[in-house]
Design an enzyme around this catalytic site. Structure first.
Site, mmCIF file in Angstrom:
data_model
loop_
_atom_site.group_PDB
_atom_site.id
_atom_site.type_symbol
_atom_site.label_atom_id
_atom_site.label_comp_id
_atom_site.label_asym_id
_atom_site.label_seq_id
_atom_site.Cartn_x
_atom_site.Cartn_y
_atom_site.Cartn_z
ATOM 1 N N HIS A 206 0.796 -1.232 0.000
ATOM 2 C CA HIS A 206 0.000 0.000 0.000
ATOM 3 C C HIS A 206 0.828 1.280 0.000
ATOM 4 C CE1 HIS A 206 0.955 -0.124 4.300
ATOM 5 N NE2 HIS A 206 0.572 1.141 4.383
HETATM 6 C C1 UD1 Z 1 -2.278 5.681 5.837
HETATM 7 C C2 UD1 Z 1 -1.008 6.205 6.502
HETATM 8 C C3 UD1 Z 1 0.085 5.145 6.434
HETATM 9 C C4 UD1 Z 1 -0.402 3.810 6.983
HETATM 10 C C5 UD1 Z 1 -1.697 3.409 6.310
HETATM 11 C C6 UD1 Z 1 -2.244 2.177 6.988
HETATM 12 C C7 UD1 Z 1 -0.520 8.625 6.357
HETATM 13 C C8 UD1 Z 1 0.246 9.666 5.641
HETATM 14 N N1 UD1 Z 1 -0.487 7.391 5.803
HETATM 15 O O1 UD1 Z 1 -1.985 5.485 4.459
HETATM 16 O O2 UD1 Z 1 1.197 5.570 7.200
HETATM 17 O O3 UD1 Z 1 0.583 2.831 6.731
HETATM 18 O O4 UD1 Z 1 -2.664 4.466 6.442
HETATM 19 O O5 UD1 Z 1 -3.117 1.471 6.157
HETATM 20 O O6 UD1 Z 1 -1.137 8.901 7.362
HETATM 21 N N2 UD1 Z 1 -9.351 5.060 1.560
HETATM 22 C C9 UD1 Z 1 -10.544 4.420 1.355
HETATM 23 N N3 UD1 Z 1 -11.152 3.879 2.444
HETATM 24 C C10 UD1 Z 1 -10.645 3.969 3.696
HETATM 25 C C11 UD1 Z 1 -9.404 4.614 3.871
HETATM 26 C C12 UD1 Z 1 -8.768 5.153 2.786
HETATM 27 O O7 UD1 Z 1 -11.053 4.321 0.242
HETATM 28 O O8 UD1 Z 1 -11.266 3.475 4.645
HETATM 29 C C13 UD1 Z 1 -8.688 5.683 0.403
HETATM 30 C C14 UD1 Z 1 -8.578 7.185 0.603
HETATM 31 O O9 UD1 Z 1 -9.709 7.833 0.122
HETATM 32 C C15 UD1 Z 1 -7.343 7.531 -0.178
HETATM 33 C C16 UD1 Z 1 -6.484 6.274 -0.062
HETATM 34 O O10 UD1 Z 1 -7.343 5.221 0.345
HETATM 35 O O11 UD1 Z 1 -7.644 7.724 -1.513
HETATM 36 C C17 UD1 Z 1 -5.355 6.455 0.907
HETATM 37 O O12 UD1 Z 1 -5.832 6.736 2.213
HETATM 38 P P1 UD1 Z 1 -4.937 7.625 3.239
HETATM 39 O O13 UD1 Z 1 -5.563 7.564 4.578
HETATM 40 O O14 UD1 Z 1 -4.657 8.957 2.645
HETATM 41 O O15 UD1 Z 1 -3.545 6.932 3.261
HETATM 42 P P2 UD1 Z 1 -3.143 5.415 3.375
HETATM 43 O O16 UD1 Z 1 -2.487 5.026 2.100
HETATM 44 O O17 UD1 Z 1 -4.303 4.635 3.864
HETATM 45 N N1 UDP Z 2 -4.208 -6.154 8.377
HETATM 46 C C1 UDP Z 2 -5.486 -6.705 8.539
HETATM 47 N N2 UDP Z 2 -6.177 -7.030 7.406
HETATM 48 C C2 UDP Z 2 -5.675 -6.862 6.155
HETATM 49 C C3 UDP Z 2 -4.373 -6.309 6.016
HETATM 50 C C4 UDP Z 2 -3.672 -5.966 7.139
HETATM 51 O O1 UDP Z 2 -5.960 -6.872 9.655
HETATM 52 O O2 UDP Z 2 -6.381 -7.190 5.182
HETATM 53 C C5 UDP Z 2 -3.450 -5.766 9.578
HETATM 54 C C6 UDP Z 2 -2.073 -6.358 9.676
HETATM 55 O O3 UDP Z 2 -2.106 -7.666 10.200
HETATM 56 C C7 UDP Z 2 -1.362 -5.345 10.559
HETATM 57 C C8 UDP Z 2 -1.995 -4.034 10.141
HETATM 58 O O4 UDP Z 2 -3.226 -4.361 9.511
HETATM 59 O O5 UDP Z 2 -1.633 -5.563 11.936
HETATM 60 C C9 UDP Z 2 -1.069 -3.322 9.190
HETATM 61 O O6 UDP Z 2 -1.718 -2.232 8.629
HETATM 62 P P1 UDP Z 2 -1.178 -1.511 7.319
HETATM 63 O O7 UDP Z 2 -0.337 -2.438 6.535
HETATM 64 O O8 UDP Z 2 -2.365 -0.915 6.659
HETATM 65 O O9 UDP Z 2 -0.325 -0.306 7.901
HETATM 66 P P2 UDP Z 2 1.198 -0.157 8.351
HETATM 67 O O10 UDP Z 2 1.473 -1.170 9.404
HETATM 68 O O11 UDP Z 2 2.056 -0.325 7.141
HETATM 69 O O12 UDP Z 2 1.263 1.245 8.844
#
Ligand code: UD1
Ligand code: UDP
Length: 364
Positions: A206
């Site tokens: 991601h």
């Molecule tokens: C965010 C965090 C990242 C973390 C990740 C965990 C920041 C800068 N990034 O990244 O550190 O590793 O979360 O997963 O804070 N979206 C949906 N549905 C949701 C959530 C997001 O469709 O429930 C879409 C948003 O609209 C956006 C994209 O996913 O287009 C990214 O979401 P965003 O929260 O900006 O960043 P992440 O990539 O999720």
């Molecule tokens: N995770 C989950 N379901 C999924 C993918 C990830 O429960 O389909 C959990 C995973 O086991 C871990 C956390 O989400 O505990 C990691 O989140 P993510 O990779 O979004 O963020 P990051 O750790 O990179 O910030």
């Protein structure tokens, strides 16, 4: 009323703060739970509150947004309003997301102490939005809970006072151990049920550095598919919404790699039981892989979690297809001499004890 306030907004924050929230609730510590709703889909948010037995958030800030500036523009005034109206003894944040930094900044402006869970992580990669969030949050925080001595040393090297820092391990260890047993009975979604009891690769991707470049993402998935075919095994990618959006509707001609929706934490722990290898750019998955001793190949140029490399079963391959193939081959056909990851047995107990000694707010 005197209380502690926990700010969170994304999937990993909910999972990693869950063991702390449950302990504070069980001790009847008055608590507010401020959810920025940075993540808002049920499968990235509500499902974890249900599965991990968490109280519902007391406040929703509805601060999800397309750009980071827009997101901060929603989070800042919303945190300020909540904590001006009901001032906590301290604000607790976790990790390196926009939600955790926004909370730390506004709490500091209001002169409310900040406790940072998972302090001291550094990738030294300022192309990652998380690096700025981490550095700024650590320098604002009054209590810094570092997973390892190495993270604490990094904080000391940046001039942070030693009396603010505590080496606590990582609360992901509590999240894994406290749910592993019930996860055994969890049901996998129908699309994943055929993986139970088989040897497969589990993928999550991601990070913007990979998934925001559709050509890079597609070629990485194609290369992974080819290597899975050569290893005679299947794989499944659980897509983050960021990744799903980039993949769009044009299917990739994949033979061994399936692309599926994300899942809850109990099915995730169940999937881990059988996964032969993890391929990821997630911070949390690198840690979980090392805790559960599943080999992990990290599709990034760096990691802020060097303890997972030292544990023996994580390798960084960047975006190099040949390096990915080699690492997967080495792990699947070699043996790993696993080493312990964290020095603290119960991170959340240690953090809660420290919070309550610095910010006492007994109930009523
Ligand atoms: C965010 C965090 C990242 C973390 C990740 C965990 C920041 C800068 N990034 O990244 O550190 O590793 O979360 O997963 O804070 N979206 C949906 N549905 C949701 C959530 C997001 O469709 O429930 C879409 C948003 O609209 C956006 C994209 O996913 O287009 C990214 O979401 P965003 O929260 O900006 O960043 P992440 O990539 O999720
Ligand atoms: N995770 C989950 N379901 C999924 C993918 C990830 O429960 O389909 C959990 C995973 O086991 C871990 C956390 O989400 O505990 C990691 O989140 P993510 O990779 O979004 O963020 P990051 O750790 O990179 O910030």
């Amino acid at each position: 009323m005197r209380h502690l306030s926990i700010a969170l907004g994304t999937r990993p924050e909910i999972i990693k703060l869950a063991p702390i929230i449950r302990r504070l609730r069980d001790k009847k510590i008055p608590l507010t739970l401020i959810h920025t709703n940075q993540h808002y889909d049920h499968i990235l948010d509500g499902v974890f509150f249900e599965e991990l037995d968490l109280p519902p958030p007391t406040h929703h800030l509805h601060a999800a947004a397309g750009s980071h500036g827009e997101m901060f523009g929603k989070m800042f005034p919303a945190f300020e309003k909540v904590w001006t109206e009901d001032r906590p003894e301290a604000v607790i944040v976790q990790g390196d997301t926009n939600s955790s930094f926004a909370a730390a900044l506004i709490a500091t402006r209001l002169r409310i102490p900040v406790a940072h869970v998972e302090a001291g992580l550094r990738s030294d990669d300022w192309d990652m939005p998380e690096e700025a969030n981490r550095v700024m949050t650590d320098h604002l925080a009054n209590r810094l809970y570092a997973p390892t001595e190495e993270h604490a040393a990094r904080l000391l090297g940046e001039g942070i006072a030693p009396e603010k820092i505590l080496v606590t391990g990582n609360t992901i260890a509590d999240a894994v151990t406290e749910h592993r047993v019930i996860a055994k009975k969890a049901a996998l979604p129908a699309a994943l049920s055929s993986y139970a009891g088989t040897r497969f690769a589990l993928l999550t991707l991601h990070r913007p550095a990979l998934v925001d470049d559709p050509v890079k993402l597609r070629s990485m998935l194609t290369a992974t598919d080819e290597l899975l075919v050569s290893e005679s095994m299947r794989g499944v990618l659980l897509t983050h919404p960021r990744t799903r959006k980039q993949l769009g509707d044009t299917p990739l001609p994949l033979k061994a790699l399936a692309i599926e929706e994300p899942i809850g934490y109990l099915p995730m722990l169940k999937l881990f039981q059988d996964a032969a290898i993890i391929i990821t750019d997630s911070g949390g998955l690198q840690e979980e892989a090392a805790i559960l001793q599943i080999p992990c190949v990290t599709v990034r140029e760096n990691t802020e979690r060097p303890e997972t490399l030292k544990a023996g079963g994580n390798r960084i391959v960047g975006f190099d297809h040949a390096a990915l193939q080699q690492a997967v081959h080495d792990f699947l056909h070699g043996t790993i001499n696993w080493k312990p990851l964290y020095s603290v047995a119960h991170p959340s107990d240690m953090i809660v004890a420290d919070l309550l000694s610095h910010f006492p707010c007994a109930s009523s």
